[in-house]
Design a protein around this motif. Structure first.
Motif, short mmCIF file in Angstrom:
data_model
loop_
_atom_site.label_atom_id
_atom_site.label_comp_id
_atom_site.label_asym_id
_atom_site.label_seq_id
_atom_site.Cartn_x
_atom_site.Cartn_y
_atom_site.Cartn_z
N ALA A 253 0.86 -1.13 -0.06
CA ALA A 253 -0.18 0.15 0.15
C ALA A 253 0.65 1.16 0.15
O ALA A 253 1.96 1.18 0.41
CB ALA A 253 -0.76 0.02 1.12
N GLY A 254 0.27 2.55 -0.65
CA GLY A 254 1.09 3.52 -0.44
C GLY A 254 0.09 4.53 -1.20
O GLY A 254 -0.59 4.38 -2.22
N VAL B 160 -2.17 -2.86 5.36
CA VAL B 160 -1.61 -1.62 5.68
C VAL B 160 -2.42 -0.74 4.90
O VAL B 160 -2.80 -0.90 3.84
CB VAL B 160 0.05 -1.69 5.04
CG1 VAL B 160 0.36 -0.05 5.44
CG2 VAL B 160 0.87 -2.40 6.13
N SER B 161 -2.89 0.59 5.43
CA SER B 161 -3.53 1.43 5.02
C SER B 161 -2.63 2.80 5.01
O SER B 161 -2.29 3.25 6.10
CB SER B 161 -4.79 1.76 5.60
OG SER B 161 -5.55 2.74 4.73
N VAL B 162 -2.57 3.51 4.06
CA VAL B 162 -1.60 4.76 3.92
C VAL B 162 -2.26 6.03 3.75
O VAL B 162 -3.06 6.07 2.63
CB VAL B 162 -0.21 4.50 3.18
CG1 VAL B 162 0.58 5.71 3.10
CG2 VAL B 162 0.51 3.42 3.23
N VAL B 163 -2.19 6.88 4.49
CA VAL B 163 -2.98 7.91 4.40
C VAL B 163 -1.95 9.15 3.75
O VAL B 163 -2.42 9.84 2.75
CB VAL B 163 -3.55 8.92 5.77
CG1 VAL B 163 -4.11 10.22 5.37
CG2 VAL B 163 -4.61 7.80 6.16
N ALA C 6 -7.70 3.53 6.31
CA ALA C 6 -7.45 4.84 7.29
C ALA C 6 -7.66 6.24 6.22
O ALA C 6 -7.36 6.10 5.10
CB ALA C 6 -6.35 5.03 7.66
N PHE C 7 -8.56 7.11 6.77
CA PHE C 7 -8.95 8.28 5.89
C PHE C 7 -8.24 9.49 6.66
O PHE C 7 -7.77 10.40 6.13
CB PHE C 7 -10.31 8.73 6.17
CG PHE C 7 -11.26 7.53 4.98
CD1 PHE C 7 -11.17 7.51 3.85
CD2 PHE C 7 -11.66 6.50 5.88
CE1 PHE C 7 -11.72 6.58 3.07
CE2 PHE C 7 -12.26 5.48 5.19
CZ PHE C 7 -12.36 5.63 3.66
#
Length: 184
Positions: free
Chosen positions: A36-37, A81-84, A123-124
């Motif tokens: 993620a990215g 993974v969540s990237v903001v 994630a936001f």
């Protein structure tokens, strides 16, 4: 992403998608399950070490075009993974832990309070993190505690595996037995 820690990268933007060249990049030994990215400076690959008994996260160093192993105190597989942004990301683990990336290091922000293994994270912002896991439950993290948003009957061994969305008003989660949940 493969079980041997290999990452595939498309490197030939001048050709149509079906004819583009893909390069293999070895991030390190282990099993990588997610990537993620939001740009090249915030690209992470995650999973488990070769023995499968500890989580691993690698971050792309674009200057050297190598994957650098990050220090993370995860006792189990990092499932998603969540990237903001380059200074804000979250990772969920098999051990029910939520980790925060602050731009330079990973810190555990929630330990075993999710209630289930965390399989998917979206994630936001720092106060708007959604996660899914065992028992087909969707929960949100506000920076201090978890709140259950929705729970579904997915059968005895059912679970939600991933959650994705465009914003907090338009999200979808998928899981076992063909379960798809959404709020569009």
């Amino acid at each position: 992403m493969t079980q041997s820690g290999t990452i595939l990268r498309q490197t030939d933007p001048d050709h149509p998608p079906l004819n583009r060249r893909w390069d293999l990049t070895a991030a390190g030994a282990g099993q990588l399950w997610t990537i993620a990215g939001v740009d090249e400076s915030s690209l992470f690959a995650a999973g488990a070490n070769p023995m499968g008994n500890a989580g691993v996260i690698f971050k792309l160093n674009r200057a050297t075009d190598t994957w650098v192993k990050q220090t993370i105190a995860a006792g189990a597989t990092v499932n998603d993974v969540s990237v903001v942004s380059g200074s804000l990301a979250y990772a969920g683990t098999e051990d029910k832990d939520l980790f925060l990336w602050n731009g330079s290091s990973w810190t555990k922000v929630s330990s075993n309070t999710f209630g289930d293994a965390i399989y998917g994270v979206k994630a936001f912002s720092a106060g708007q993190v959604y996660a899914v896991g065992d028992r087909a439950t969707i929960r949100t993290w506000d920076g201090g505690s978890w709140t259950t948003v929705a729970a579904f009957d997915a059968g005895l061994n059912g679970y939600l595996a991933r959650i994705r969305g465009l914003d907090v008003c338009e999200m979808w989660a998928v899981g076992t037995s063909g379960l798809v949940a959404g709020n569009p």
